[in-house]
Write a protein that holds these residues in place. Sequence first.
Motif, PDB file in Angstrom:
ATOM      1  N   ALA A 107      78.066  66.280  21.163  1.00  0.00           N
ATOM      2  CA  ALA A 107      76.749  66.615  20.618  1.00  0.00           C
ATOM      3  C   ALA A 107      76.808  66.711  19.097  1.00  0.00           C
ATOM      4  CB  ALA A 107      76.250  67.924  21.216  1.00  0.00           C
ATOM      5  N   GLU A 108      77.872  67.286  18.575  1.00  0.00           N
ATOM      6  CA  GLU A 108      78.043  67.356  17.116  1.00  0.00           C
ATOM      7  C   GLU A 108      78.157  65.966  16.508  1.00  0.00           C
ATOM      8  OE1 GLU A 108      81.436  69.782  16.400  1.00  0.00           O
ATOM      9  OE2 GLU A 108      80.446  71.660  16.985  1.00  0.00           O
ATOM     10  N   ALA A 109      78.672  65.008  17.296  1.00  0.00           N
ATOM     11  CA  ALA A 109      78.834  63.631  16.811  1.00  0.00           C
ATOM     12  C   ALA A 109      77.547  62.817  16.929  1.00  0.00           C
ATOM     13  CB  ALA A 109      79.950  62.934  17.583  1.00  0.00           C
ATOM     14  N   GLY A 110      76.510  63.392  17.565  1.00  0.00           N
ATOM     15  CA  GLY A 110      75.238  62.692  17.636  1.00  0.00           C
ATOM     16  C   GLY A 110      74.648  62.523  19.017  1.00  0.00           C
ATOM     17  N   ALA A 111      75.334  62.956  20.065  1.00  0.00           N
ATOM     18  CA  ALA A 111      74.786  62.829  21.417  1.00  0.00           C
ATOM     19  C   ALA A 111      73.583  63.751  21.581  1.00  0.00           C
ATOM     20  CB  ALA A 111      75.845  63.149  22.466  1.00  0.00           C
ATOM     21  N   VAL A 112      72.508  63.241  22.179  1.00  0.00           N
ATOM     22  CA  VAL A 112      71.280  64.023  22.344  1.00  0.00           C
ATOM     23  C   VAL A 112      71.100  64.525  23.778  1.00  0.00           C
ATOM     24  CG1 VAL A 112      70.060  62.904  20.439  1.00  0.00           C
ATOM     25  CG2 VAL A 112      69.985  61.886  22.740  1.00  0.00           C
ATOM     26  N   ALA A 113      71.965  64.092  24.685  1.00  0.00           N
ATOM     27  CA  ALA A 113      71.920  64.506  26.087  1.00  0.00           C
ATOM     28  C   ALA A 113      73.235  64.085  26.720  1.00  0.00           C
ATOM     29  CB  ALA A 113      70.732  63.865  26.812  1.00  0.00           C
ATOM     30  N   VAL A 114      73.429  64.459  27.976  1.00  0.00           N
ATOM     31  CA  VAL A 114      74.593  63.992  28.732  1.00  0.00           C
ATOM     32  C   VAL A 114      74.093  63.370  30.032  1.00  0.00           C
ATOM     33  CG1 VAL A 114      76.167  65.679  27.750  1.00  0.00           C
ATOM     34  CG2 VAL A 114      74.948  66.224  29.862  1.00  0.00           C
ATOM     35  N   ALA A 115      74.866  62.444  30.583  1.00  0.00           N
ATOM     36  CA  ALA A 115      74.407  61.734  31.781  1.00  0.00           C
ATOM     37  C   ALA A 115      75.555  61.452  32.733  1.00  0.00           C
ATOM     38  CB  ALA A 115      73.722  60.425  31.389  1.00  0.00           C
ATOM     39  N   THR A 116      75.186  61.309  33.991  1.00  0.00           N
ATOM     40  CA  THR A 116      76.167  60.925  35.009  1.00  0.00           C
ATOM     41  C   THR A 116      76.341  59.410  35.060  1.00  0.00           C
ATOM     42  OG1 THR A 116      74.536  60.727  36.813  1.00  0.00           O
ATOM     43  CG2 THR A 116      75.445  62.925  36.378  1.00  0.00           C
ATOM     44  N   GLY A 117      75.526  58.669  34.307  1.00  0.00           N
ATOM     45  CA  GLY A 117      75.633  57.220  34.268  1.00  0.00           C
ATOM     46  C   GLY A 117      74.945  56.566  35.446  1.00  0.00           C
ATOM     47  N   ARG A 118      75.434  55.408  35.838  1.00  0.00           N
ATOM     48  CA  ARG A 118      74.813  54.648  36.926  1.00  0.00           C
ATOM     49  C   ARG A 118      75.078  55.256  38.296  1.00  0.00           C
ATOM     50  NH1 ARG A 118      76.446  50.034  33.685  1.00  0.00           N
ATOM     51  NH2 ARG A 118      74.618  48.772  33.106  1.00  0.00           N
ATOM     52  N   HIS A 119      75.908  56.287  38.354  1.00  0.00           N
ATOM     53  CA  HIS A 119      76.329  56.817  39.648  1.00  0.00           C
ATOM     54  C   HIS A 119      76.109  58.321  39.737  1.00  0.00           C
ATOM     55  CE1 HIS A 119      78.105  52.916  40.511  1.00  0.00           C
ATOM     56  NE2 HIS A 119      78.734  52.967  39.347  1.00  0.00           N
ATOM     57  N   TRP A 120      76.124  58.810  40.957  1.00  0.00           N
ATOM     58  CA  TRP A 120      75.982  60.218  41.290  1.00  0.00           C
ATOM     59  C   TRP A 120      77.358  60.881  41.232  1.00  0.00           C
ATOM     60  CZ3 TRP A 120      76.672  62.774  46.437  1.00  0.00           C
ATOM     61  CH2 TRP A 120      75.952  63.966  46.577  1.00  0.00           C
ATOM     62  N   ILE A 121      77.406  62.128  40.812  1.00  0.00           N
ATOM     63  CA  ILE A 121      78.658  62.888  40.864  1.00  0.00           C
ATOM     64  C   ILE A 121      78.775  63.488  42.259  1.00  0.00           C
ATOM     65  CG2 ILE A 121      79.902  64.900  39.987  1.00  0.00           C
ATOM     66  CD1 ILE A 121      78.728  64.322  37.250  1.00  0.00           C
ATOM     67  N   ALA A 122      79.728  63.013  43.031  1.00  0.00           N
ATOM     68  CA  ALA A 122      79.844  63.416  44.439  1.00  0.00           C
ATOM     69  C   ALA A 122      80.318  64.855  44.603  1.00  0.00           C
ATOM     70  CB  ALA A 122      80.799  62.464  45.172  1.00  0.00           C
ATOM     71  N   ASP A 123      81.201  65.320  43.722  1.00  0.00           N
ATOM     72  CA  ASP A 123      81.774  66.656  43.834  1.00  0.00           C
ATOM     73  C   ASP A 123      80.764  67.694  43.339  1.00  0.00           C
ATOM     74  OD1 ASP A 123      83.247  69.079  43.276  1.00  0.00           O
ATOM     75  OD2 ASP A 123      85.091  67.905  43.376  1.00  0.00           O
ATOM     76  N   SER A 124      80.261  68.528  44.246  1.00  0.00           N
ATOM     77  CA  SER A 124      79.246  69.516  43.878  1.00  0.00           C
ATOM     78  C   SER A 124      79.780  70.537  42.893  1.00  0.00           C
ATOM     79  CB  SER A 124      78.728  70.229  45.127  1.00  0.00           C
ATOM     80  OG  SER A 124      78.101  69.313  45.998  1.00  0.00           O
ATOM     81  N   GLY A 125      81.061  70.858  43.003  1.00  0.00           N
ATOM     82  CA  GLY A 125      81.660  71.800  42.061  1.00  0.00           C
ATOM     83  C   GLY A 125      81.668  71.246  40.653  1.00  0.00           C
ATOM     84  N   VAL A 126      81.995  69.965  40.515  1.00  0.00           N
ATOM     85  CA  VAL A 126      81.978  69.316  39.198  1.00  0.00           C
ATOM     86  C   VAL A 126      80.556  69.269  38.658  1.00  0.00           C
ATOM     87  CG1 VAL A 126      82.388  67.156  37.954  1.00  0.00           C
ATOM     88  CG2 VAL A 126      84.065  67.964  39.623  1.00  0.00           C
ATOM     89  N   MET A 127      79.598  68.903  39.500  1.00  0.00           N
ATOM     90  CA  MET A 127      78.213  68.813  39.027  1.00  0.00           C
ATOM     91  C   MET A 127      77.694  70.175  38.587  1.00  0.00           C
ATOM     92  SD  MET A 127      75.835  66.772  38.263  1.00  0.00           S
ATOM     93  CE  MET A 127      74.075  66.612  38.009  1.00  0.00           C
ATOM     94  N   ARG A 128      78.073  71.224  39.280  1.00  0.00           N
ATOM     95  CA  ARG A 128      77.636  72.553  38.855  1.00  0.00           C
ATOM     96  C   ARG A 128      78.217  72.901  37.482  1.00  0.00           C
ATOM     97  NH1 ARG A 128      78.412  77.908  38.507  1.00  0.00           N
ATOM     98  NH2 ARG A 128      76.693  79.252  39.207  1.00  0.00           N
ATOM     99  N   LYS A 129      79.465  72.538  37.251  1.00  0.00           N
ATOM    100  CA  LYS A 129      80.083  72.787  35.947  1.00  0.00           C
ATOM    101  C   LYS A 129      79.393  71.966  34.858  1.00  0.00           C
ATOM    102  CE  LYS A 129      84.679  73.857  37.807  1.00  0.00           C
ATOM    103  NZ  LYS A 129      86.083  73.372  37.937  1.00  0.00           N
ATOM    104  N   VAL A 130      79.040  70.717  35.183  1.00  0.00           N
ATOM    105  CA  VAL A 130      78.326  69.874  34.219  1.00  0.00           C
ATOM    106  C   VAL A 130      77.024  70.548  33.797  1.00  0.00           C
ATOM    107  CG1 VAL A 130      76.991  67.727  34.008  1.00  0.00           C
ATOM    108  CG2 VAL A 130      79.326  67.660  34.908  1.00  0.00           C
ATOM    109  N   LEU A 131      76.267  71.013  34.773  1.00  0.00           N
ATOM    110  CA  LEU A 131      74.980  71.642  34.477  1.00  0.00           C
ATOM    111  C   LEU A 131      75.160  72.931  33.679  1.00  0.00           C
ATOM    112  CD1 LEU A 131      73.364  70.936  37.950  1.00  0.00           C
ATOM    113  CD2 LEU A 131      72.432  70.140  35.764  1.00  0.00           C
ATOM    114  N   ALA A 132      76.126  73.734  34.034  1.00  0.00           N
ATOM    115  CA  ALA A 132      76.342  75.001  33.326  1.00  0.00           C
ATOM    116  C   ALA A 132      76.796  74.750  31.889  1.00  0.00           C
ATOM    117  CB  ALA A 132      77.370  75.841  34.080  1.00  0.00           C
TER     118      ALA A 132
END
Length: 400
Positions: free
Chosen positions: A122-147
């Motif tokens: 974000a400091e380098a210029g990113a305005v958001a984050v994304a999972t890309g063309r695919h879904w993150i299957a691991d719910s634990g990872v996705m929860r960490k991403v959101l937090a």
Amino acid sequence: MSKRFTGGTLVCPVGGIAERDLTIEGDAIVTDAGDAESIDVSGKLIAPAIVDLGVFGIDAAACRAGGIVRVGLMPDQAPVLDDPGIVARAAHMGKPDIWIHPISAATQGLRGTDLAEMAINAEAGAVAVATGRHWIADSGVMRKVLAYARDCNLVVVAHAEDGGLAGDAVATAGETATRLGLPAAPALAEALAIARDVMLAEDTGARLHFRQVTTAAGFDLIRAAKRRGVRVTCGITPAHLYLSDIAMSDFRTFAHLSPPLRSEGDRQAARAALADGTIDVLCSGHDPRGPEAKRLPFADSEPGMAGAETLLPLGLGLVRDGVIGLDRLFALVSRNPAMLLGLESGTLGIGAPADLIVIDQDAPWQVRADALAGKAANTPFDGLPVQGRVVRVMKGGAFL
């Protein structure tokens, strides 16, 4: 020297529609300027330039033709946008033709396992984050991403498709896919992904944007989540508003998209969701593919379409059909995506950036793949008659 547009109709998603002059000084819209160059745009519309959220390829010529001056670039690049140096380089590579706002990868290499360095990106210029063309299957990872994204005050742009159910499908399960013998997945794959990610967003308090929602069940989940106060938004492309899976009937690979085209019932549900405000963003889904990727059997071809040049005329078609109003169109293509990405653009208000387009809304033309300005012309709308042309584009107070 200052510039004053005269004789045109202003279309602003915040200020509404009005017939009045618009003055530009430097790179901003101002109240007035004494000594200004007069530009007659009688009979034309003046609107905020388009902010296209979620493109996969930078195509300056296509964006210029379509009235797009800012793009939210997805992290699915080579290399992946998961490193601050790569993010910073992406933010500068479109100048002076287009503003590029990188959306960095939520996980390293978009592999869905280890979190990427969101704060540094974000400091380098990113305005958001994304999972890309695919879904993150691991719910634990996705929860960490959101937090983590919540703590960084970044919206998470998610792909709404359960990968385990979708597998290698290239079509939506139904009569068309069965008749053509194509690998297909049930439309339920979208609703399953949305249900889980909405629950995780509600639990963490994060901002979540589904780049595309395309099914009736998906829209019902979004509506219910919004009523509960979940910070969720969603987008769609014109393809899923105009076309159903019948468009694949002749194995036309230009109609091989991700997510795949849906049933006619889902298409009608999408138009209803656009009309009732469930859908927040109308995006081009610009993901151009060359002939080497499309001149293949349908199941072997790559999904994606060139959408930058057709976004505006197809959006104006929705206005003519009475689905949305003209000012709402520019909320969908300009103001709302700008707000999601934390940008000040997308309006014609005083002090706003002088990013705007002049439109001949009645100009008739036919979408012809071989005549589009972009690098690739794989449009599922090849041959469609449309109305509405961008005649001038201003970026940062200067004409392109």
